[in-house]
Design a protein around this motif. Structure first.
Motif, PDB file in Angstrom:
ATOM      1  N   LEU A  35      35.719  36.880  39.745  1.00 29.00           N
ATOM      2  CA  LEU A  35      35.685  38.660  39.825  1.00 29.00           C
ATOM      3  C   LEU A  35      35.908  39.044  41.263  1.00 29.00           C
ATOM      4  CD1 LEU A  35      35.317  41.230  38.766  1.00 29.00           C
ATOM      5  CD2 LEU A  35      32.782  41.037  39.114  1.00 29.00           C
ATOM      6  N   ALA A 139      44.003  38.096  43.851  1.00 26.12           N
ATOM      7  CA  ALA A 139      44.082  38.444  42.496  1.00 26.12           C
ATOM      8  C   ALA A 139      45.102  37.682  42.065  1.00 26.12           C
ATOM      9  CB  ALA A 139      44.313  39.855  42.338  1.00 26.12           C
ATOM     10  N   PRO A 145      39.936  39.353  37.430  1.00 25.06           N
ATOM     11  CA  PRO A 145      40.109  40.767  37.266  1.00 25.06           C
ATOM     12  C   PRO A 145      39.485  41.518  38.632  1.00 25.06           C
ATOM     13  CG  PRO A 145      38.172  39.985  36.262  1.00 25.06           C
ATOM     14  CD  PRO A 145      38.907  38.415  36.496  1.00 25.06           C
ATOM     15  N   PRO A 177      37.926  47.256  35.020  1.00 27.44           N
ATOM     16  CA  PRO A 177      38.653  46.081  35.636  1.00 27.44           C
ATOM     17  C   PRO A 177      40.185  46.179  35.624  1.00 27.44           C
ATOM     18  CG  PRO A 177      36.702  45.234  34.265  1.00 27.44           C
ATOM     19  CD  PRO A 177      36.967  46.630  34.029  1.00 27.44           C
ATOM     20  N   ARG A 179      43.736  43.939  35.718  1.00 28.03           N
ATOM     21  CA  ARG A 179      44.147  42.364  35.763  1.00 28.03           C
ATOM     22  C   ARG A 179      45.699  42.602  36.161  1.00 28.03           C
ATOM     23  NH1 ARG A 179      41.173  38.634  33.537  1.00 28.03           N
ATOM     24  NH2 ARG A 179      39.256  39.502  32.456  1.00 28.03           N
TER      25      ARG A 179
END
Length: 222
Positions: A35, A139, A145, A177, A179
């Motif tokens: 995370l 990321a 996420p 979150p 993505r």
């Protein structure tokens, strides 16, 4: 009991009394797995408050100088940062920044949570500066996420230049979150810029800060 558990057990109730935090959106934090927490940056206090208000351990980067101080203050700072999973890094150029990101990627690859301030350094005027693309690098490289975070009030509690925080109220808002994947047909650099801008827009939506439309010249990370 680990030093990390002991530190949270001591500091969490103290911070709740001293800062009367209002925490919103905690349900957006996944209980496990990699995370990234991407937050605005108004005060030195931010990197202490976010791990204490997040329902899981969060690692942040911290200047190596904080771990080498002498005397009572130096020992206390070193103990607090160690207890909050801070990762010491040297400040420097692009190579140093990349090495810092690779340390962060190790945390994510091990299923941990990593916090980052995409602005790179504290805002001196309260505006939200453009994000550096290190957060997008993380990321896209990890697939983790990204939870946008807004911390409000810490600039009044411990302004830039203040040696110690003072009592006051803070707010911590966690967003839904986000993505990201490398979009087909565009360059890696352009993709990182777009991902970073999307993350900063989500932070701005939570914080309500005025966008600076410029980079913070004192930024640490790319």
């Amino acid at each position: 009991m680990s030093i990390q558990t002991a530190t949270r057990m001591v500091l969490t109730p103290i911070s709740r009394v001293a800062f009367r935090p209002v925490v919103e959106g905690r349900e957006h934090i996944p209980p496990d797995g990699p995370l990234i927490l991407a937050a605005n940056h108004l005060s030195f206090l931010d990197s202490f408050i976010i791990p204490l208000m997040t329902p899981r351990r969060v690692a942040f980067l911290a200047k190596a100088e904080y771990f080498t101080g002498t005397g009572l203050k130096g020992r206390l700072t070193r103990s607090l940062l160690t207890g909050l999973d801070a990762i010491p890094v040297q400040r420097g150029g692009h190579r140093t920044a990349q090495e810092s990101l690779e340390l962060a990627l190790e945390v994510l690859n091990q299923g941990g949570a990593f916090g980052i301030h995409p602005e790179g350094s504290r805002s001196r005027d309260g505006r939200l500066y453009r994000g550096r693309t290190g957060v997008a690098w993380l990321a896209l490289a990890s697939g983790a996420p990204v939870v946008p975070v807004a911390v409000l009030g810490t600039d009044r509690i411990q302004p830039v230049g203040a040696r110690l925080p003072r009592p006051g109220r803070i707010t911590v808002r966690f967003g839904a979150p986000l993505r990201f994947e490398q979009p087909p047909g565009i360059s890696v650099g352009r993709a990182r810029r777009q991902v970073t801008d999307d993350i900063m827009a989500a932070i701005q939506h939570l914080s309500g800060q005025q966008p600076a439309e410029a980079f913070n010249d004192l930024a640490l990370t790319p």
